[in-house]
Design a protein around this motif. Sequence first.
Motif, PDB file in Angstrom:
ATOM      1  N   ALA A  38       4.201 -15.166 -16.854  1.00 32.20           N
ATOM      2  CA  ALA A  38       4.796 -14.258 -15.877  1.00 32.20           C
ATOM      3  C   ALA A  38       6.150 -13.738 -16.343  1.00 32.20           C
ATOM      4  CB  ALA A  38       4.917 -14.945 -14.523  1.00 32.20           C
ATOM      5  N   VAL A  39       6.890 -14.553 -17.099  1.00 32.74           N
ATOM      6  CA  VAL A  39       8.156 -14.066 -17.661  1.00 32.74           C
ATOM      7  C   VAL A  39       7.872 -12.893 -18.600  1.00 32.74           C
ATOM      8  CG1 VAL A  39      10.094 -14.635 -19.177  1.00 32.74           C
ATOM      9  CG2 VAL A  39       9.397 -16.234 -17.396  1.00 32.74           C
ATOM     10  N   GLY A  40       6.808 -13.001 -19.398  1.00 34.69           N
ATOM     11  CA  GLY A  40       6.416 -11.881 -20.257  1.00 34.69           C
ATOM     12  C   GLY A  40       6.057 -10.652 -19.441  1.00 34.69           C
ATOM     13  N   LEU A  41       5.366 -10.862 -18.319  1.00 33.72           N
ATOM     14  CA  LEU A  41       5.029  -9.734 -17.448  1.00 33.72           C
ATOM     15  C   LEU A  41       6.270  -9.113 -16.836  1.00 33.72           C
ATOM     16  CD1 LEU A  41       1.840 -11.132 -15.684  1.00 33.72           C
ATOM     17  CD2 LEU A  41       1.950  -9.344 -17.443  1.00 33.72           C
ATOM     18  N   LEU A  42       7.261  -9.941 -16.472  1.00 32.94           N
ATOM     19  CA  LEU A  42       8.521  -9.400 -15.950  1.00 32.94           C
ATOM     20  C   LEU A  42       9.208  -8.533 -17.002  1.00 32.94           C
ATOM     21  CD1 LEU A  42      10.142 -12.430 -14.081  1.00 32.94           C
ATOM     22  CD2 LEU A  42       9.194 -10.353 -13.067  1.00 32.94           C
ATOM     23  N   ALA A  43       9.108  -8.941 -18.263  1.00 31.75           N
ATOM     24  CA  ALA A  43       9.747  -8.174 -19.330  1.00 31.75           C
ATOM     25  C   ALA A  43       9.035  -6.845 -19.570  1.00 31.75           C
ATOM     26  CB  ALA A  43       9.771  -8.992 -20.616  1.00 31.75           C
ATOM     27  N   ILE A  44       7.754  -6.799 -19.264  1.00 37.92           N
ATOM     28  CA  ILE A  44       7.007  -5.538 -19.409  1.00 37.92           C
ATOM     29  C   ILE A  44       7.328  -4.613 -18.245  1.00 37.92           C
ATOM     30  CG2 ILE A  44       4.698  -4.512 -19.339  1.00 37.92           C
ATOM     31  CD1 ILE A  44       3.734  -6.985 -20.882  1.00 37.92           C
ATOM     32  N   ASP A  45       7.495  -5.180 -17.048  1.00 38.58           N
ATOM     33  CA  ASP A  45       7.762  -4.395 -15.849  1.00 38.58           C
ATOM     34  C   ASP A  45       9.182  -3.847 -15.908  1.00 38.58           C
ATOM     35  OD1 ASP A  45       7.821  -3.245 -13.367  1.00 38.58           O
ATOM     36  OD2 ASP A  45       8.095  -5.132 -12.295  1.00 38.58           O
ATOM     37  N   ARG A  46       9.333  -2.644 -16.434  1.00 42.60           N
ATOM     38  CA  ARG A  46      10.646  -2.026 -16.568  1.00 42.60           C
ATOM     39  C   ARG A  46      10.851  -0.931 -15.523  1.00 42.60           C
ATOM     40  NH1 ARG A  46      12.580  -3.594 -21.958  1.00 42.60           N
ATOM     41  NH2 ARG A  46      14.341  -2.218 -21.643  1.00 42.60           N
ATOM     42  N   GLY A  47      10.119  -1.043 -14.406  1.00 36.41           N
ATOM     43  CA  GLY A  47      10.196   0.000 -13.388  1.00 36.41           C
ATOM     44  C   GLY A  47      11.570   0.201 -12.789  1.00 36.41           C
ATOM     45  N   ASP A  48      12.373  -0.857 -12.713  1.00 37.45           N
ATOM     46  CA  ASP A  48      13.695  -0.701 -12.117  1.00 37.45           C
ATOM     47  C   ASP A  48      14.766  -0.441 -13.187  1.00 37.45           C
ATOM     48  OD1 ASP A  48      15.126  -3.976 -11.743  1.00 37.45           O
ATOM     49  OD2 ASP A  48      13.802  -3.213 -13.282  1.00 37.45           O
ATOM     50  N   ASP A  49      14.363  -0.353 -14.436  1.00 42.11           N
ATOM     51  CA  ASP A  49      15.322  -0.143 -15.512  1.00 42.11           C
ATOM     52  C   ASP A  49      15.746   1.321 -15.488  1.00 42.11           C
ATOM     53  OD1 ASP A  49      16.744  -0.027 -17.887  1.00 42.11           O
ATOM     54  OD2 ASP A  49      15.384  -1.405 -18.898  1.00 42.11           O
ATOM     55  N   PRO A  50      17.049   1.639 -15.357  1.00 37.91           N
ATOM     56  CA  PRO A  50      17.487   3.005 -15.242  1.00 37.91           C
ATOM     57  C   PRO A  50      17.111   3.862 -16.448  1.00 37.91           C
ATOM     58  CG  PRO A  50      19.367   1.493 -15.092  1.00 37.91           C
ATOM     59  CD  PRO A  50      18.136   0.686 -15.281  1.00 37.91           C
ATOM     60  N   VAL A  51      17.012   3.246 -17.616  1.00 34.72           N
ATOM     61  CA  VAL A  51      16.627   4.003 -18.804  1.00 34.72           C
ATOM     62  C   VAL A  51      15.198   4.505 -18.679  1.00 34.72           C
ATOM     63  CG1 VAL A  51      16.286   3.860 -21.303  1.00 34.72           C
ATOM     64  CG2 VAL A  51      18.240   2.722 -20.246  1.00 34.72           C
ATOM     65  N   ALA A  70       8.409 -18.125 -28.627  1.00 38.48           N
ATOM     66  CA  ALA A  70       9.780 -18.261 -29.137  1.00 38.48           C
ATOM     67  C   ALA A  70      10.288 -16.919 -29.641  1.00 38.48           C
ATOM     68  CB  ALA A  70       9.827 -19.306 -30.249  1.00 38.48           C
ATOM     69  N   ILE A  71       9.462 -16.211 -30.383  1.00 37.28           N
ATOM     70  CA  ILE A  71       9.844 -14.891 -30.892  1.00 37.28           C
ATOM     71  C   ILE A  71       9.965 -13.899 -29.739  1.00 37.28           C
ATOM     72  CG2 ILE A  71       9.099 -12.958 -32.347  1.00 37.28           C
ATOM     73  CD1 ILE A  71       7.664 -15.112 -34.097  1.00 37.28           C
ATOM     74  N   GLY A  72       9.025 -13.955 -28.802  1.00 32.27           N
ATOM     75  CA  GLY A  72       9.068 -13.059 -27.653  1.00 32.27           C
ATOM     76  C   GLY A  72      10.292 -13.289 -26.782  1.00 32.27           C
ATOM     77  N   PHE A  73      10.662 -14.555 -26.563  1.00 31.63           N
ATOM     78  CA  PHE A  73      11.865 -14.849 -25.780  1.00 31.63           C
ATOM     79  C   PHE A  73      13.107 -14.320 -26.482  1.00 31.63           C
ATOM     80  CE2 PHE A  73       9.825 -18.730 -23.528  1.00 31.63           C
ATOM     81  CZ  PHE A  73       9.312 -17.906 -22.544  1.00 31.63           C
ATOM     82  N   ALA A  74      13.140 -14.436 -27.810  1.00 30.87           N
ATOM     83  CA  ALA A  74      14.284 -13.897 -28.559  1.00 30.87           C
ATOM     84  C   ALA A  74      14.401 -12.394 -28.337  1.00 30.87           C
ATOM     85  CB  ALA A  74      14.143 -14.215 -30.049  1.00 30.87           C
ATOM     86  N   ALA A  75      13.271 -11.697 -28.360  1.00 32.65           N
ATOM     87  CA  ALA A  75      13.288 -10.250 -28.133  1.00 32.65           C
ATOM     88  C   ALA A  75      13.753  -9.913 -26.712  1.00 32.65           C
ATOM     89  CB  ALA A  75      11.907  -9.663 -28.387  1.00 32.65           C
ATOM     90  N   ILE A  76      13.319 -10.715 -25.737  1.00 30.99           N
ATOM     91  CA  ILE A  76      13.736 -10.472 -24.358  1.00 30.99           C
ATOM     92  C   ILE A  76      15.230 -10.720 -24.196  1.00 30.99           C
ATOM     93  CG2 ILE A  76      13.502 -11.298 -21.979  1.00 30.99           C
ATOM     94  CD1 ILE A  76      10.527 -11.841 -22.647  1.00 30.99           C
ATOM     95  N   VAL A  77      15.744 -11.755 -24.856  1.00 33.33           N
ATOM     96  CA  VAL A  77      17.168 -12.054 -24.783  1.00 33.33           C
ATOM     97  C   VAL A  77      17.975 -10.901 -25.364  1.00 33.33           C
ATOM     98  CG1 VAL A  77      18.976 -13.553 -25.735  1.00 33.33           C
ATOM     99  CG2 VAL A  77      16.927 -14.557 -24.732  1.00 33.33           C
TER     100      VAL A  77
END
Length: 190
Positions: free
Chosen positions: A173-186, A45-52
Motif C-alpha cells: 500500500a505504501v507503493g500504491l500511495l507513491a503512485i497516487d500523485r493526485g494531490d501533487d501540485p506538479v 529497498a530500492i523502491g523506498f529509496a526512490a520514494i524518499v
Amino acid sequence: MPLLVIGGWALVIVTGLIFVTGGSFAVGPQSVGGTVLAAGLAMPAIGFAAIVIDGPRLLHGRAVRIGLALFGIGLACASASAILSGASTSGSESVATIGLLFLGGWTSAIGAIVTALSLLRAPGHPRTVGWVFLGGFGLCVASAVIAYGLGAPAFGTVVAAVGGVVVVIAGMAVGLLAIDRGDDPVVVAA
C-alpha cells in the motif's frame, strides 16, 4: 520506482507460498525460494529509496521519509545477508553475515514502526495504511503471546502468518500511495 515496492512485496508473498507448498527454501541464491526472497527484499529497498528521494506529497513528511529510509536500509541489509550466506561455500554462516541480518532486521522493524506512526498523523489513505501496518504488527505480537503465553504454538503460528501478510499488504500500500500523485501540485498543474 514505486512498482519495485509493490513487486518486491509480491515476491515476499511468493516466497511464503514456496515455503507452504514444500518448495526449496534455502537462504541465498542456491534455491528458488532463497533467490525469490533475496529479490523480494532488495526490490522494496530500492523502491523506498526512490520514494524518499522523490516521493509524492502524501509521503513528503520528514518522519515518513526517515522511516522509509530506515525500512529500506534494513531490507537491503537483510537481502545482502541472504545473498552472502547463499554464496558461502563452507555451509556455515559468518559472523558478518549474521550481524548484517540482525542489523537489517532491527533497522527494518524500527523503520516500519516509524513509517506506520508517521502515516497515522496524515489524513486519508496514508492514515489507513498506518493502521494496517499497526494491525499487522499487533497480530505478530499477539502470536508470540498465544504461542508462548497460552501454550498454543500452532494457533500462534497461524496468527503470525496472518500478521505477516497484513504487514506485507501495508508495504504494498505504501507503493500504491507513491503512485497516487493526485494531490501533487506538479501533477495537477500538468
